[in-house]
Write an enzyme that holds these catalytic residues in place. Structure first.
Site, short mmCIF file in Angstrom:
data_model
loop_
_atom_site.label_atom_id
_atom_site.label_comp_id
_atom_site.label_asym_id
_atom_site.label_seq_id
_atom_site.Cartn_x
_atom_site.Cartn_y
_atom_site.Cartn_z
N HIS A 10 95.60 69.01 25.39
CA HIS A 10 94.64 69.46 24.73
C HIS A 10 95.34 69.93 23.53
O HIS A 10 95.85 70.88 23.54
CB HIS A 10 93.82 70.64 25.48
CG HIS A 10 92.69 71.03 24.82
ND1 HIS A 10 91.88 71.93 25.51
CD2 HIS A 10 92.08 70.76 23.92
CE1 HIS A 10 90.85 72.26 24.81
NE2 HIS A 10 90.85 71.38 23.80
N TYR A 57 63.76 18.12 4.88
CA TYR A 57 63.26 18.84 5.98
C TYR A 57 63.58 20.23 6.47
O TYR A 57 62.70 21.21 6.62
CB TYR A 57 63.11 17.86 7.16
CG TYR A 57 62.36 18.08 8.40
CD1 TYR A 57 60.84 18.19 8.17
CD2 TYR A 57 62.78 18.63 9.55
CE1 TYR A 57 60.20 18.49 9.48
CE2 TYR A 57 61.93 18.82 10.72
CZ TYR A 57 60.66 18.78 10.50
OH TYR A 57 60.02 19.00 11.97
N LYS A 105 61.63 23.93 6.23
CA LYS A 105 61.17 24.32 7.54
C LYS A 105 61.68 25.70 7.56
O LYS A 105 61.14 26.79 7.99
CB LYS A 105 61.76 23.55 8.51
CG LYS A 105 60.91 22.39 9.02
CD LYS A 105 59.57 22.64 9.31
CE LYS A 105 58.63 21.70 9.93
NZ LYS A 105 57.45 21.79 9.94
P1 NAI Z 1 52.62 14.31 14.22
O1 NAI Z 1 52.97 13.56 13.62
O2 NAI Z 1 51.99 13.89 15.67
O3 NAI Z 1 51.39 15.57 13.79
C1 NAI Z 1 51.60 15.93 12.18
C2 NAI Z 1 49.98 15.63 11.84
O4 NAI Z 1 49.91 16.18 10.59
C3 NAI Z 1 49.47 14.17 11.89
O5 NAI Z 1 48.56 13.94 12.49
C4 NAI Z 1 49.53 13.86 10.36
O6 NAI Z 1 48.38 13.00 9.84
C5 NAI Z 1 49.23 15.38 9.74
N1 NAI Z 1 49.45 15.41 8.28
C6 NAI Z 1 50.58 14.75 7.61
N2 NAI Z 1 50.41 15.18 6.43
C7 NAI Z 1 49.18 15.94 6.45
C8 NAI Z 1 48.58 16.58 5.13
N3 NAI Z 1 49.22 16.45 3.94
N4 NAI Z 1 47.50 17.52 5.36
C9 NAI Z 1 46.95 17.20 6.44
N5 NAI Z 1 47.61 16.64 7.61
C10 NAI Z 1 48.74 16.15 7.66
O7 NAI Z 1 54.01 15.32 14.63
P2 NAI Z 1 54.06 16.60 15.70
O8 NAI Z 1 55.22 16.39 16.21
O9 NAI Z 1 52.94 17.07 16.39
O10 NAI Z 1 54.50 17.75 14.62
C11 NAI Z 1 53.59 19.03 14.16
C12 NAI Z 1 54.47 19.95 13.67
O11 NAI Z 1 55.45 20.25 14.34
C13 NAI Z 1 54.97 19.36 12.32
O12 NAI Z 1 54.98 20.38 11.38
C14 NAI Z 1 56.53 18.88 12.83
O13 NAI Z 1 57.43 19.11 11.70
C15 NAI Z 1 56.93 20.22 13.68
N6 NAI Z 1 57.77 20.06 14.72
C16 NAI Z 1 57.90 19.08 15.62
C17 NAI Z 1 58.71 18.70 16.51
C18 NAI Z 1 58.51 18.05 17.75
O14 NAI Z 1 59.20 17.94 18.59
N7 NAI Z 1 57.44 17.11 17.85
C19 NAI Z 1 59.97 19.33 16.55
C20 NAI Z 1 60.16 20.29 15.39
C21 NAI Z 1 59.26 20.66 14.54
#
Ligand code: NAI
Length: 736
Positions: A408, A162, A166
């Site tokens: 100087h 990951y 990233k």
């Molecule tokens: P989440 O799991 O709630 O949302 C991710 C969404 O992406 C899901 O709804 C999933 O169905 C969809 N998804 C997965 N594979 C897919 C594909 N191949 N095609 C289309 N859709 C797909 O997770 P969250 O937390 O909202 O994360 C959103 C982004 O933020 C991600 O890229 C995650 O890695 C990143 N992120 C989130 C953090 C957090 O604290 N929530 C921290 C750092 C990064």
């Protein structure tokens, strides 16, 4: 005005839940037409369902917004963009957000764990963005978000796959920002923190609830708005806080010598220096990054200090107990000082250096009504002194010195035009170098003095601080104007002049108020029987002796002077100036006649063979003249940065009809840089010879410098590597 997205079409990937859902709702609320993409997978990328996207679309529509669902995987990038085009006719914003996790300790990470993560995050973002790219380019508008993670920026146990993907997104974004900028396509990267199903396994429930996606979405909206000019940025954000990140680089250190192999031991021995973030730089482009590497090549070639850093000039080792830290001090600028004067100051100075109405040819320097009324060239030291006198030197960081121990040591003055007889001048002083002479420290202070935009003169003060040596610095500097010994033969001319009992009392009125030259008590504290004459007063005597004997008192023939102050002179003693003429240089040695003591040594005056113009640039009829004038102007605006970047002196010989027609020096090494007409007293690092016409072709971009070189139109002498830097100057500083 609130930020509206009316008329914009936005694709948010993975918008069925978590952060993506929040983005989609927020964009729609502000008028955007939103493609809500979600595969409906589980957190590990398994399964498939249209429900997630559908629910979000329903919610948007229920609130009167415009949205359409798309259930393709981001790995089918084209399909997602097609959905936007089919439904809404365009694509303006892509938020690459879809994501999954397959956390494993590194040893247990399978091929599938690695590949799936890369396919969804990195490859998915690539495919979706590439599908949108040409549409954005054509419409000259696009906003793209890449979603990175703190795990990528800092690393995180169990997230090798990951983290790699990233931070890969950041690299992708960095380049898209560059390629897209001219089409108004901006790409930025965020590392968000929010409670979601991805984080609920690692965060306590309270925190998941508190870190709302609503605290992230507004930043994404701002970055995607047409008003936002941010491009290529990286941000961490969460809980309503947003911070920006950038690269920071140490000054670093060169670990090899010219013509010697580089060894791991040398790297080990310099390790602290390599990793020392004092005075770090913040490079923002590959060009900036490479620049310093190129500088290393030329520094090693020219045999400069191995401990020198590529970006900061020849600074030296770590800080010292004596309070002198060259790493900090070198390059520091003193506050600029202004100096206004009229004929009164010129006359007072002339009297101060012993001119008298007894000598009829002195009248032109003593009487403002004289048809040739002039200012003595060595008056050029006076305005520049103001910068130091105002206590500027004591405020320089890294120069924590005892000012009662300051002597100087040497002085260099060069004039670029005949000194005016009145006006307002600005002087800019900077620490050119600090040397460790063992018994003391030698500070080289470079001062450029301007009238408006025009550079009038350059001074280099060599200031010796007794007892401040031993801080482990280098002993010599290529920035120092060197002394030159006179020929072995008997002098070609000798002039003797007596100073008066009040010579110092008179000279100090020109602005050097040091009590050492007037107050017997103060002089006694310094170990002198009586107040002593200013070194710069003897300097003035010697210079006017040369001017009288070899240049018919024509101040326009005066070019430069260098002296070392060896011993003090008492007011009332006679000064004997011995002179040797060698071409355009007159070597001088000055003695106290009564004692035979040498007081000025290693000294010389450089003269112009013919009289120079008193204003502007003394070369004519060439197209290149305008370009150089412009380069001069730009150097004044951005000189400091350029000197840091370039650190070289470029000589130019411009020919016209096969003859030498003009000479220029672009000095991006000393002080804050300068342009000088005419030949250069010091040594240019590289000299170019080119015809006026070919020069213009290069500047106008008709011919590139490399081509001009290979076709023989541009000749290069000296350090050829430095010609690489030519483009920086010509590209950014010669635009007409
Ligand atoms: P989440 O799991 O709630 O949302 C991710 C969404 O992406 C899901 O709804 C999933 O169905 C969809 N998804 C997965 N594979 C897919 C594909 N191949 N095609 C289309 N859709 C797909 O997770 P969250 O937390 O909202 O994360 C959103 C982004 O933020 C991600 O890229 C995650 O890695 C990143 N992120 C989130 C953090 C957090 O604290 N929530 C921290 C750092 C990064």
């Amino acid at each position: 005005m609130s930020l509206s997205f009316e008329g914009r079409v936005v694709l948010v990937t993975g918008a069925g839940g978590g952060l993506g859902k929040e983005y989609a709702l927020a964009f729609a609320e502000r008028g955007a037409s939103v493609v809500v993409n979600d595969l409906g997978a589980d957190t590990k990328g398994g399964g498939k369902s249209s429900a997630a996207a559908d629910k979000v679309v329903e919610k948007i529509r229920a609130e009167g917004g415009k949205a359409v669902a798309n259930y393709d995987s981001v790995e089918d990038g084209e399909k997602l963009i097609q959905a936007a085009l089919d439904t809404f006719g365009r694509i303006d914003v892509v938020v690459n957000n879809a994501g999954i996790l397959r956390d494993r300790s590194f040893a247990r990470t399978s091929d599938l764990d690695w590949d799936l993560i890369h396919r969804v995050h990195l490859r998915g973002s690539f495919l979706v963005t590439r599908a949108a790219w040409n549409h954005m380019k054509k419409q000259k508008f696009g906003r793209i978000i890449m979603t990175a993670s703190a795990a990528g920026i800092y690393g995180n146990f169990g997230q090798a796959n990951y983290s790699a993907a990233k931070l890969g997104l950041l690299g992708l974004s960095n380049t898209l920002a560059i390629e897209g900028s001219k089409y108004n396509i901006h790409c930025n990267t965020i590392a968000p923190v929010a409670g979601s199903r991805l984080t609920e396994t690692v965060m306590p429930p309270d925190l998941v609830a508190a870190l709302k996606p609503e605290y992230v979405a507004p930043m994404v909206l701002w970055l995607c708005h047409e008003q936002c000019q941010e491009n290529g940025g990286l941000f961490e954000l969460g809980a309503g806080w947003i911070g920006k990140l950038r690269w920071e680089r140490t000054q670093g250190c060169i670990t090899r010598h010219k013509n010697q192999p580089m060894t791991p031991e040398a790297v080990r021995d310099q390790w602290d220096k390599v990793c020392d973030f004092t005075d770090s730089t913040k490079p923002t482009s590959v060009q900036e990054s490479l620049q310093s590497i190129m500088t290393v090549l030329s520094k090693v070639e020219s045999g400069q200090d191995v401990r020198a850093s590529p970006t900061a000039g020849p600074a030296t080792v770590a800080s010292s107990s004596s309070g002198i830290d060259p790493m900090v001090a070198v390059g520091q600028k003193l506050p600029p000082s202004t100096f206004s004067f009229s004929h009164t100051q010129c006359i007072l100075y002339a009297l101060g250096v012993g001119m008298s109405t007894k000598d009829p040819d002195h009248l032109r320097f003593l009487y403002e009504g004289h048809p040739d009324f002039s200012c003595l060239p060595t008056f050029g030291v006076i305005p520049s002194q103001a910068a130091m006198m105002d206590g500027g030197l004591s405020a320089v960081p890294g120069l924590n010195i005892d000012f009662t121990q300051v002597l100087h040591g040497e002085q260099y003055l060069e004039l670029y035009k005949t000194f005016p007889t009145s006006g307002s001048l600005t002087s800019q002083a900077s620490i050119a170098d600090v040397l460790d002479k063992g018994s003391g420290a030698l500070i080289l202070l470079d001062v450029n003095t301007y009238s408006g935009d025009e550079l009038i003169c350059f001074n280099q003060f060599s200031v010796f601080v007794v007892g401040a040596g031993g801080f482990g610095g280098k002993r010599t500097s290529e920035k120092a104007k060197a002394l030159v010994l006179p020929p072995q033969r008997a002098p070609d001319a000798v002039l003797v002049d007596s100073t008066t009992r009040d010579q110092a009392a008179l000279y100090r009125l020109s602005g050097d108020w040091n009590p050492l030259h007037i107050d017997p008590g103060f002089a006694a504290m310094g170990g002198f029987k009586a107040p002593i004459l200013h070194g710069l007063c003897s300097f003035g005597f010697a210079a006017r002796h040369v001017l009288k004997h070899f240049a018919g008192n024509d101040p326009s023939r005066f070019k430069a002077i260098k002296v070392r102050f060896v011993k003090p002179v008492m007011p009332g003693q006679s000064l004997q100036t011995e002179m040797w003429k060698e071409g355009s240089r007159v070597h001088i040695q000055c003695k106290v006649k009564e004692t035979g003591d040498v007081v000025l040594s290693g000294a010389y005056v450089d003269l112009h063979e013919t009289a120079q113009a008193s204003a502007g640039v003394p070369q004519g009829g060439l197209q290149s003249e305008l370009v150089f004038a412009e380069i001069g102007r730009r150097i004044q605006e951005t000189g400091d940065d350029l000197v840091k970047k370039v650190n070289a002196v470029f000589g130019w010989e411009i020919t016209k009809d096969g003859k030498n027609a003009a000479q220029w020096v672009i000095d991006l090494k000393n002080g804050s840089g300068a342009l000088h007409p005419g030949p250069y007293a010091g040594k240019a690092d590289v000299t170019f010879t080119v015809s006026d016409e070919d020069f213009m072709d290069v500047v106008l971009g008709k011919v590139n410098p490399q081509k001009a070189f290979f076709s023989g139109k541009l000749k290069i002498r000296g350090n050829v590597m430095l010609s690489q830097k030519l483009e920086i100057i010509l590209k950014d500083h010669a635009k007409l």
